[in-house]
Scaffold this motif. Structure first.
Motif, PDB file in Angstrom:
ATOM      1  N   PHE A 112       0.805  -1.295   0.247  1.00 27.89           N
ATOM      2  CA  PHE A 112       0.047   0.063   0.000  1.00 27.89           C
ATOM      3  C   PHE A 112       0.855   1.275   0.072  1.00 27.89           C
ATOM      4  N   LEU A 113       1.938   1.301   0.894  1.00 26.02           N
ATOM      5  CA  LEU A 113       2.732   2.421   1.104  1.00 26.02           C
ATOM      6  C   LEU A 113       3.726   2.799   0.006  1.00 26.02           C
ATOM      7  N   GLU A 114       4.030   1.553  -0.685  1.00 28.40           N
ATOM      8  CA  GLU A 114       4.711   1.914  -2.131  1.00 28.40           C
ATOM      9  C   GLU A 114       3.945   2.402  -3.118  1.00 28.40           C
ATOM     10  N   HIS A 115       2.703   2.249  -3.092  1.00 29.56           N
ATOM     11  CA  HIS A 115       1.787   2.712  -4.116  1.00 29.56           C
ATOM     12  C   HIS A 115       1.163   4.171  -3.829  1.00 29.56           C
ATOM     13  N   LYS A 156      13.457  -1.431   4.861  1.00 34.75           N
ATOM     14  CA  LYS A 156      14.992  -1.264   4.938  1.00 34.75           C
ATOM     15  C   LYS A 156      15.480  -2.219   3.989  1.00 34.75           C
ATOM     16  N   LEU A 157      15.031  -3.522   4.370  1.00 33.27           N
ATOM     17  CA  LEU A 157      15.421  -4.851   3.700  1.00 33.27           C
ATOM     18  C   LEU A 157      15.096  -4.783   2.206  1.00 33.27           C
ATOM     19  N   ARG A 158      14.097  -4.257   1.837  1.00 37.01           N
ATOM     20  CA  ARG A 158      13.622  -4.146   0.334  1.00 37.01           C
ATOM     21  C   ARG A 158      14.278  -2.936  -0.302  1.00 37.01           C
ATOM     22  N   GLN A 159      14.921  -2.123   0.567  1.00 32.99           N
ATOM     23  CA  GLN A 159      15.463  -0.965  -0.055  1.00 32.99           C
ATOM     24  C   GLN A 159      14.268  -0.273  -0.630  1.00 32.99           C
ATOM     25  N   GLY A 163       5.655   5.567  -1.713  1.00 35.10           N
ATOM     26  CA  GLY A 163       5.615   6.320  -3.072  1.00 35.10           C
ATOM     27  C   GLY A 163       6.548   5.704  -4.303  1.00 35.10           C
ATOM     28  N   ARG A 164       7.274   4.663  -3.907  1.00 35.13           N
ATOM     29  CA  ARG A 164       8.083   4.248  -4.943  1.00 35.13           C
ATOM     30  C   ARG A 164       7.262   3.641  -6.100  1.00 35.13           C
TER      31      ARG A 164
END
Length: 168
Positions: A112-115, A156-159, A163-164
């Motif tokens: 969700f947060l990446e989008h 952090k693990l996924r870097q 919004g990515r």
């Protein structure tokens, strides 16, 4: 003077809202958000629940995209949890509801947060049962800060970051 309004939208999916017996549909929530923002200068936030039955990753991405198109300032994320003496407790005890695992919840929060637009503030990553003694499931819901830290560690693990995957 700072004034804020928070709406317990939970989801915009009508099927899920009906299951939750929220008394509104997704469009009514969207209309309310627009009316508030068009008529007031308040800081506007919404609450969303992850872990509803039959929820999918695709639904979470669509939810983020819908939120991105709304004039909101912040979100608070919650995990659905089972409390004693509720209809959800009855479903859980009969085996008709399985709470989301912490691992899947963290995955969905990050998705969700990446989008999600990077300018939308995130005020909460997980909920904790306010009535600790009444929490039946999932047991991990009793530790909000541990879940919060696990979300940060996984980012952090996924870097990765909020919004990515968002594109304006």
């Amino acid at each position: 003077r700072f004034v804020s309004i928070e709406l317990g939208v939970q989801t915009f999916c009508d099927e899920r809202l009906k299951w939750l017996a929220r008394g509104h549909n997704g469009q009514k929530a969207i209309d309310a958000i627009w009316r508030i923002k068009e008529n007031t200068p308040v800081d506007l936030g919404i609450h969303l629940i992850f872990g509803l039955p039959h929820e999918t990753d695709e639904e979470i991405i669509c939810l983020a995209e819908k939120v991105n198109n709304l004039p909101i300032d912040n979100v608070k994320l919650h995990n659905l949890h089972v409390l004693k003496d509720t209809e959800l407790a009855d479903l859980w005890q009969r085996g008709d509801f399985d709470p989301i695992s912490r691992e899947l919840y963290i995955h969905r929060v990050i998705l969700f947060l990446e989008h999600l637009r990077p300018d939308i503030a995130v005020h909460r990553l997980a909920a904790v049962a306010s009535r600790h003694e009444e929490l039946l499931a999932p047991h991990w819901a009793s530790s909000k800060m541990q879940t919060y830290q696990m979300v940060l560690d996984e980012f952090k693990l996924r870097q990765s970051y909020q919004g990515r995957m968002w594109s304006s």
